[in-house]
Design a protein around this motif. Structure first.
Motif, PDB file in Angstrom:
ATOM      1  N   GLY A 185       0.814  -1.215   0.000  1.00 34.55           N
ATOM      2  CA  GLY A 185       0.000   0.000   0.000  1.00 34.55           C
ATOM      3  C   GLY A 185       0.842   1.257   0.000  1.00 34.55           C
ATOM      4  N   VAL A 186       1.891   1.290   0.818  1.00 33.76           N
ATOM      5  CA  VAL A 186       2.766   2.462   0.854  1.00 33.76           C
ATOM      6  C   VAL A 186       3.425   2.671  -0.508  1.00 33.76           C
ATOM      7  CG1 VAL A 186       4.826   3.458   1.903  1.00 33.76           C
ATOM      8  CG2 VAL A 186       3.172   2.259   3.332  1.00 33.76           C
ATOM      9  N   ALA A 187       3.825   1.592  -1.160  1.00 31.96           N
ATOM     10  CA  ALA A 187       4.481   1.701  -2.471  1.00 31.96           C
ATOM     11  C   ALA A 187       3.533   2.292  -3.511  1.00 31.96           C
ATOM     12  CB  ALA A 187       4.977   0.331  -2.915  1.00 31.96           C
ATOM     13  N   PHE A 188       2.299   1.793  -3.575  1.00 33.70           N
ATOM     14  CA  PHE A 188       1.336   2.309  -4.546  1.00 33.70           C
ATOM     15  C   PHE A 188       0.976   3.757  -4.226  1.00 33.70           C
ATOM     16  CE2 PHE A 188       0.882  -2.074  -5.724  1.00 33.70           C
ATOM     17  CZ  PHE A 188       0.425  -2.055  -7.036  1.00 33.70           C
ATOM     18  N   GLY A 189       0.820   4.073  -2.947  1.00 34.76           N
ATOM     19  CA  GLY A 189       0.482   5.433  -2.570  1.00 34.76           C
ATOM     20  C   GLY A 189       1.593   6.416  -2.884  1.00 34.76           C
ATOM     21  N   ALA A 190       2.838   6.034  -2.587  1.00 30.10           N
ATOM     22  CA  ALA A 190       3.966   6.925  -2.861  1.00 30.10           C
ATOM     23  C   ALA A 190       4.207   7.085  -4.358  1.00 30.10           C
ATOM     24  CB  ALA A 190       5.225   6.389  -2.181  1.00 30.10           C
ATOM     25  N   LEU A 191       3.950   6.039  -5.127  1.00 25.90           N
ATOM     26  CA  LEU A 191       4.192   6.111  -6.570  1.00 25.90           C
ATOM     27  C   LEU A 191       3.165   6.996  -7.273  1.00 25.90           C
ATOM     28  CD1 LEU A 191       5.829   5.103  -9.001  1.00 25.90           C
ATOM     29  CD2 LEU A 191       4.249   3.164  -9.138  1.00 25.90           C
ATOM     30  N   LEU A 192       1.892   6.905  -6.857  1.00 26.77           N
ATOM     31  CA  LEU A 192       0.825   7.643  -7.535  1.00 26.77           C
ATOM     32  C   LEU A 192       0.465   8.949  -6.828  1.00 26.77           C
ATOM     33  CD1 LEU A 192      -1.446   4.600  -8.412  1.00 26.77           C
ATOM     34  CD2 LEU A 192       0.145   5.794  -9.905  1.00 26.77           C
ATOM     35  N   LEU A 193       0.773   9.055  -5.522  1.00 28.14           N
ATOM     36  CA  LEU A 193       0.509  10.261  -4.732  1.00 28.14           C
ATOM     37  C   LEU A 193      -0.950  10.698  -4.812  1.00 28.14           C
ATOM     38  CD1 LEU A 193       3.718  12.366  -5.430  1.00 28.14           C
ATOM     39  CD2 LEU A 193       3.221  10.865  -3.511  1.00 28.14           C
ATOM     40  N   SER A 194      -1.828   9.720  -4.839  1.00 27.09           N
ATOM     41  CA  SER A 194      -3.267   9.974  -4.851  1.00 27.09           C
ATOM     42  C   SER A 194      -3.957   8.777  -4.226  1.00 27.09           C
ATOM     43  CB  SER A 194      -3.769  10.204  -6.278  1.00 27.09           C
ATOM     44  OG  SER A 194      -5.185  10.257  -6.317  1.00 27.09           O
ATOM     45  N   VAL A 195      -4.783   9.029  -3.232  1.00 26.73           N
ATOM     46  CA  VAL A 195      -5.471   7.917  -2.566  1.00 26.73           C
ATOM     47  C   VAL A 195      -6.421   7.197  -3.513  1.00 26.73           C
ATOM     48  CG1 VAL A 195      -7.024   7.298  -0.686  1.00 26.73           C
ATOM     49  CG2 VAL A 195      -5.208   8.960  -0.283  1.00 26.73           C
ATOM     50  N   PRO A 196      -7.303   7.890  -4.268  1.00 27.02           N
ATOM     51  CA  PRO A 196      -8.200   7.155  -5.190  1.00 27.02           C
ATOM     52  C   PRO A 196      -7.440   6.368  -6.253  1.00 27.02           C
ATOM     53  CG  PRO A 196      -8.990   9.394  -4.841  1.00 27.02           C
ATOM     54  CD  PRO A 196      -7.632   9.331  -4.235  1.00 27.02           C
ATOM     55  N   LEU A 197      -6.426   6.995  -6.864  1.00 30.34           N
ATOM     56  CA  LEU A 197      -5.661   6.283  -7.895  1.00 30.34           C
ATOM     57  C   LEU A 197      -4.907   5.099  -7.302  1.00 30.34           C
ATOM     58  CD1 LEU A 197      -4.192   9.172 -10.069  1.00 30.34           C
ATOM     59  CD2 LEU A 197      -6.089   7.642 -10.621  1.00 30.34           C
ATOM     60  N   GLY A 198      -4.377   5.272  -6.099  1.00 30.42           N
ATOM     61  CA  GLY A 198      -3.662   4.171  -5.457  1.00 30.42           C
ATOM     62  C   GLY A 198      -4.569   2.998  -5.163  1.00 30.42           C
ATOM     63  N   ILE A 199      -5.782   3.265  -4.683  1.00 30.58           N
ATOM     64  CA  ILE A 199      -6.725   2.185  -4.384  1.00 30.58           C
ATOM     65  C   ILE A 199      -7.155   1.480  -5.663  1.00 30.58           C
ATOM     66  CG2 ILE A 199      -9.020   1.681  -3.473  1.00 30.58           C
ATOM     67  CD1 ILE A 199      -8.611   3.906  -1.450  1.00 30.58           C
ATOM     68  N   VAL A 200      -7.440   2.253  -6.716  1.00 32.60           N
ATOM     69  CA  VAL A 200      -7.845   1.646  -7.993  1.00 32.60           C
ATOM     70  C   VAL A 200      -6.733   0.763  -8.546  1.00 32.60           C
ATOM     71  CG1 VAL A 200      -8.415   2.155 -10.393  1.00 32.60           C
ATOM     72  CG2 VAL A 200      -9.497   3.455  -8.559  1.00 32.60           C
ATOM     73  N   ALA A 201      -5.490   1.261  -8.508  1.00 35.41           N
ATOM     74  CA  ALA A 201      -4.374   0.470  -9.011  1.00 35.41           C
ATOM     75  C   ALA A 201      -4.171  -0.790  -8.181  1.00 35.41           C
ATOM     76  CB  ALA A 201      -3.105   1.315  -9.015  1.00 35.41           C
ATOM     77  N   TYR A 202      -4.318  -0.659  -6.862  1.00 36.48           N
ATOM     78  CA  TYR A 202      -4.127  -1.818  -6.000  1.00 36.48           C
ATOM     79  C   TYR A 202      -5.201  -2.875  -6.247  1.00 36.48           C
ATOM     80  CZ  TYR A 202      -4.650  -4.660  -1.838  1.00 36.48           C
ATOM     81  OH  TYR A 202      -4.828  -5.722  -0.983  1.00 36.48           O
ATOM     82  N   VAL A 203      -6.421  -2.445  -6.565  1.00 34.95           N
ATOM     83  CA  VAL A 203      -7.500  -3.401  -6.816  1.00 34.95           C
ATOM     84  C   VAL A 203      -7.356  -4.036  -8.199  1.00 34.95           C
ATOM     85  CG1 VAL A 203      -9.998  -3.629  -7.138  1.00 34.95           C
ATOM     86  CG2 VAL A 203      -9.106  -2.277  -5.235  1.00 34.95           C
ATOM     87  N   LEU A 204      -6.979  -3.226  -9.191  1.00 35.87           N
ATOM     88  CA  LEU A 204      -6.932  -3.732 -10.562  1.00 35.87           C
ATOM     89  C   LEU A 204      -5.741  -4.639 -10.821  1.00 35.87           C
ATOM     90  CD1 LEU A 204      -8.036  -0.664 -12.720  1.00 35.87           C
ATOM     91  CD2 LEU A 204      -9.359  -2.694 -12.106  1.00 35.87           C
ATOM     92  N   VAL A 205      -4.584  -4.313 -10.255  1.00 37.98           N
ATOM     93  CA  VAL A 205      -3.384  -5.104 -10.544  1.00 37.98           C
ATOM     94  C   VAL A 205      -3.541  -6.570 -10.126  1.00 37.98           C
ATOM     95  CG1 VAL A 205      -0.957  -5.404  -9.932  1.00 37.98           C
ATOM     96  CG2 VAL A 205      -1.800  -3.160 -10.605  1.00 37.98           C
ATOM     97  N   PRO A 206      -3.980  -6.867  -8.858  1.00 36.46           N
ATOM     98  CA  PRO A 206      -4.170  -8.290  -8.519  1.00 36.46           C
ATOM     99  C   PRO A 206      -5.309  -8.942  -9.286  1.00 36.46           C
ATOM    100  CG  PRO A 206      -3.985  -6.926  -6.538  1.00 36.46           C
ATOM    101  CD  PRO A 206      -4.179  -6.000  -7.693  1.00 36.46           C
ATOM    102  N   ALA A 207      -6.308  -8.140  -9.701  1.00 40.44           N
ATOM    103  CA  ALA A 207      -7.443  -8.723 -10.421  1.00 40.44           C
ATOM    104  C   ALA A 207      -7.082  -9.061 -11.869  1.00 40.44           C
ATOM    105  CB  ALA A 207      -8.628  -7.760 -10.389  1.00 40.44           C
ATOM    106  N   LEU A 208      -6.254  -8.239 -12.488  1.00 44.38           N
ATOM    107  CA  LEU A 208      -5.924  -8.452 -13.898  1.00 44.38           C
ATOM    108  C   LEU A 208      -4.686  -9.305 -14.108  1.00 44.38           C
ATOM    109  CD1 LEU A 208      -6.603  -4.884 -15.351  1.00 44.38           C
ATOM    110  CD2 LEU A 208      -8.122  -6.877 -15.339  1.00 44.38           C
ATOM    111  N   SER A 209      -3.800  -9.353 -13.096  1.00 45.22           N
ATOM    112  CA  SER A 209      -2.559 -10.108 -13.285  1.00 45.22           C
ATOM    113  C   SER A 209      -2.785 -11.599 -13.555  1.00 45.22           C
ATOM    114  CB  SER A 209      -1.637  -9.912 -12.081  1.00 45.22           C
ATOM    115  OG  SER A 209      -2.265 -10.344 -10.886  1.00 45.22           O
ATOM    116  N   PRO A 210      -3.752 -12.280 -12.896  1.00 43.99           N
ATOM    117  CA  PRO A 210      -3.958 -13.697 -13.246  1.00 43.99           C
ATOM    118  C   PRO A 210      -4.351 -13.894 -14.702  1.00 43.99           C
ATOM    119  CG  PRO A 210      -4.987 -13.195 -11.142  1.00 43.99           C
ATOM    120  CD  PRO A 210      -4.581 -11.897 -11.735  1.00 43.99           C
ATOM    121  N   LEU A 211      -5.103 -12.948 -15.274  1.00 41.35           N
ATOM    122  CA  LEU A 211      -5.472 -13.064 -16.685  1.00 41.35           C
ATOM    123  C   LEU A 211      -4.250 -12.931 -17.583  1.00 41.35           C
ATOM    124  CD1 LEU A 211      -8.721 -10.878 -16.680  1.00 41.35           C
ATOM    125  CD2 LEU A 211      -8.522 -13.360 -16.452  1.00 41.35           C
ATOM    126  N   VAL A 212      -3.343 -12.050 -17.199  1.00 40.36           N
ATOM    127  CA  VAL A 212      -2.124 -11.868 -17.983  1.00 40.36           C
ATOM    128  C   VAL A 212      -1.247 -13.113 -17.918  1.00 40.36           C
ATOM    129  CG1 VAL A 212      -0.006 -10.511 -18.212  1.00 40.36           C
ATOM    130  CG2 VAL A 212      -2.179  -9.377 -17.681  1.00 40.36           C
TER     131      VAL A 212
END
Length: 274
Positions: A185-212
């Motif tokens: 969480g700290v990594a995503f938050g520091a990289l994007l510097l936005s709470v909404p964007l960080g949460i969206v990225a954190y939710v989408l990455v684990p959800a889409l990575s198995p498909l990849v």
């Protein structure tokens, strides 16, 4: 004829050079790391968003433990099942707490105040990271205590035998999972510097990575070396991980945690504060 003599006027002492000179910036003491850590911990607890996030984590942990309690209402629930159930909602929500810790300053436009009080930004980010880790460990300790109490109550209701032997292996795995979740969480938050964007990225990455990783046979065979979910799955058990499994955990952590964390710290150090 009378004469008057002028009395000397009282003159104020002129300030000396030592009193008017500005203090040397090298002699000024910065804010101690302990004080920074205490401030970041208070931010996580005192703010409305942080308080409600902690309440949600604890509430969902209780709901998750209620499931094995209901399933084992006739035979009693083992402490292992309760701990695994408690770790599921925390694995989802604890990273959100880390995102809020790293990105709240920028989302709420308070970074200017924070970095004015302490210009050493990397020191502030280190305090934020340590605060999030400490709070995550505190939540884990409360969950373990709640699981113990639930196990005792469950066995008492069916006149069963209480077994509190958790095992150091499982405890170590839970600590590793909690630590990696917070740092993610700290990594995503520091990289994007936005709470909404960080949460969206954190939710989408684990959800889409198995498909990849299902796209090709090579990715399917090496998913545990690239996908955090696959690599951390053995940590939910009480069996000792092999050297290869620990290497997979380390590789995925370096890819999805250390690299974004380093980039995020670099971005915070160079970003213009508005």
């Amino acid at each position: 004829m009378t004469t008057t003599t002028d009395r000397p006027r009282a003159t104020r002492p002129r300030p000396t050079a030592e009193k008017t000179a500005f203090p040397d910036i090298d002699d000024a003491r910065g804010v101690s790391f302990r004080r920074l850590l205490g401030t970041e911990l208070r931010k996580l607890v005192d703010t409305r968003s942080g308080r409600w996030m902690l309440i949600a984590i604890l509430a969902l942990t209780g709901v998750a433990m209620a499931v094995p309690l209901w399933i084992g209402r006739d035979t009693g629930s083992g402490i292992l099942g309760l701990l695994v159930a408690a770790s599921i909602p925390q694995a989802v929500l604890i990273p959100v707490l880390g995102i809020m810790t790293a990105a709240n300053e920028w989302s709420q436009r308070t970074a200017l105040i924070t970095f004015t009080q302490e210009p050493r930004r990397l020191r502030v980010m280190a305090a934020k990271t340590a605060a999030a880790v400490l709070l995550g460990m505190a939540v884990l300790a409360l969950s373990i205590l709640a699981a113990i109490l639930a196990h005792v109550a469950s066995m008492a209701s069916v006149d069963g035998q209480v077994d509190l032997s958790i095992g150091w292996t499982l405890l170590g795995h839970l600590v590793v999972i909690q630590l990696l979740g917070v740092l993610t969480g700290v990594a995503f938050g520091a990289l994007l510097l936005s709470v909404p964007l960080g949460i969206v990225a954190y939710v989408l990455v684990p959800a889409l990575s198995p498909l990849v990783f299902m796209a090709t046979s090579w990715l399917r065979e090496n998913a545990a070396w690239l996908d955090m979910t696959s690599a951390q799955a053995p940590l939910l058990g009480d069996e000792v991980l092999t050297g290869e499994q620990w290497a997979q955990v380390g590789t995925t952590s370096a890819l999805w945690i250390l690299l974004p964390l380093a980039l995020g710290f670099w971005r915070v150090a160079r970003k213009q504060v508005a």
